[in-house]
Design a protein around this motif. Sequence first.
Motif, mmCIF file in Angstrom:
data_model
loop_
_atom_site.group_PDB
_atom_site.id
_atom_site.type_symbol
_atom_site.label_atom_id
_atom_site.label_comp_id
_atom_site.label_asym_id
_atom_site.label_seq_id
_atom_site.Cartn_x
_atom_site.Cartn_y
_atom_site.Cartn_z
ATOM 1 N N VAL A 138 -6.412 -29.911 -1.162
ATOM 2 C CA VAL A 138 -7.351 -29.117 -1.740
ATOM 3 C C VAL A 138 -8.604 -30.098 -2.359
ATOM 4 N N LYS A 139 -9.826 -29.493 -2.020
ATOM 5 C CA LYS A 139 -10.892 -30.391 -2.809
ATOM 6 C C LYS A 139 -11.309 -30.342 -4.404
ATOM 7 N N ASP A 140 -11.000 -29.091 -5.013
ATOM 8 C CA ASP A 140 -11.011 -29.025 -6.385
ATOM 9 C C ASP A 140 -9.773 -28.213 -6.791
ATOM 10 N N ALA A 141 -9.574 -28.215 -8.107
ATOM 11 C CA ALA A 141 -8.426 -27.586 -8.524
ATOM 12 C C ALA A 141 -8.774 -25.995 -8.660
ATOM 13 N N GLY A 142 -9.855 -25.884 -8.719
ATOM 14 C CA GLY A 142 -10.144 -24.349 -8.556
ATOM 15 C C GLY A 142 -11.771 -24.214 -8.790
ATOM 16 N N ASN A 143 -12.150 -23.089 -9.128
ATOM 17 C CA ASN A 143 -13.570 -22.875 -9.026
ATOM 18 C C ASN A 143 -14.027 -22.268 -10.347
ATOM 19 N N LEU A 144 -13.234 -22.438 -11.557
ATOM 20 C CA LEU A 144 -13.721 -21.691 -12.704
ATOM 21 C C LEU A 144 -15.059 -22.063 -13.300
ATOM 22 N N ILE A 145 -15.359 -23.357 -13.063
ATOM 23 C CA ILE A 145 -16.551 -24.024 -13.744
ATOM 24 C C ILE A 145 -17.553 -24.608 -12.985
ATOM 25 N N PRO A 146 -18.942 -23.990 -12.839
ATOM 26 C CA PRO A 146 -19.779 -24.173 -11.939
ATOM 27 C C PRO A 146 -20.101 -25.785 -12.036
ATOM 28 N N GLY A 147 -19.932 -26.382 -10.898
ATOM 29 C CA GLY A 147 -20.410 -27.779 -10.881
ATOM 30 C C GLY A 147 -19.351 -28.826 -11.202
ATOM 31 N N HIS A 148 -18.005 -28.158 -11.938
ATOM 32 C CA HIS A 148 -16.856 -29.029 -11.853
ATOM 33 C C HIS A 148 -15.869 -28.689 -11.274
ATOM 34 N N GLY A 149 -15.466 -27.343 -10.674
ATOM 35 C CA GLY A 149 -14.843 -27.157 -9.973
ATOM 36 C C GLY A 149 -13.969 -26.097 -10.912
ATOM 37 N N GLY A 150 -12.550 -26.636 -11.248
ATOM 38 C CA GLY A 150 -11.465 -25.965 -12.032
ATOM 39 C C GLY A 150 -11.433 -26.504 -13.392
ATOM 40 N N LEU A 151 -10.754 -26.003 -14.149
ATOM 41 C CA LEU A 151 -10.472 -26.454 -15.448
ATOM 42 C C LEU A 151 -9.807 -27.857 -15.303
ATOM 43 N N MET A 152 -8.945 -28.003 -14.618
ATOM 44 C CA MET A 152 -8.117 -29.104 -14.484
ATOM 45 C C MET A 152 -9.102 -30.414 -14.085
ATOM 46 N N ASP A 153 -9.896 -29.848 -13.111
ATOM 47 C CA ASP A 153 -11.106 -31.107 -12.796
ATOM 48 C C ASP A 153 -11.914 -31.573 -13.888
ATOM 49 N N ARG A 154 -11.948 -30.643 -14.894
ATOM 50 C CA ARG A 154 -12.743 -30.926 -16.044
ATOM 51 C C ARG A 154 -11.898 -31.647 -17.300
#
Length: 272
Positions: free
Chosen positions: A231-247
């Motif tokens: 996967v590219k991002d853990a999710g798409n919850l946060i614009p510009g960051h991907g998922g919360l896990m990415d943050r």
Amino acid sequence: MALKVGDIGIRAASAVVLAPAAVLATWAGGVWFLALILIACALLAVEWAMMSAPGAWRMMTGAVALGLFAAVVTAHVGQLSLALVLLVFGAGAAGVFARSRGQEALNAAYGVLYLGWPAVLLIWLRDDHSPIGLNWTVLVFAVAWASDILAYLVGSAVGGPKLWPRFSPNKTWSGFIGGLAAGMIAGAGMAHWLEMGRLNILWGAVLGLAAALATMAGDLWESGLKRRFGVKDAGNLIPGHGGLMDRVDGLMFAVVVVALGRWLVILLERAA
């Protein structure tokens, strides 16, 4: 790498919306901080399940989240040792459940431990019964956020050789060094401005450097996990960051280092 102003704008807007809620809940402590951690655990459990078991993510979300909730609530009532024991049992139970549903047991068990350790330790750091619990929590957020932001800005502006192109092709050595410097300065600043027990400016800088290194390691570790799950991002919850896990990937590792630092300070104070 050129500095992407539009991308930075999206990231900044997301931070403006989300950061105040996290800051207010952290400052208030008690059930508000508990609610913040539980909500984060629920969202992270969803993201982990969707990465590791996309065909059965709803069931796996429940299994992982249950283990996280039990440990976090136990830590909140002041039973850290029991919370850590429950975390291990929760991981085992999630693994057994995953296997019974034809999923990878190790992925489910690891998800509980990977997400649970920093959540439990954050509850311990915030400790409502300690007059400086808030200060230690501010320290870990300040170091993780400073190192993460400066690593991105310096890496984007300066560029240069890649840090680990196999797992994270966008990260550079210049960003890595900038992130370490920012973490060290943030650690020293927090030790100077806030009451941290026996933690002085020098040791604050050392702890900040170690936590910044952990932040960078956490970021790279999650990049490796995403590569493993394709996967590219853990999710798409946060614009510009991907998922919360990415943050919060770096923060999750930094929490462990800062918690160790606080534990050492407590031992020194007891021995004095």
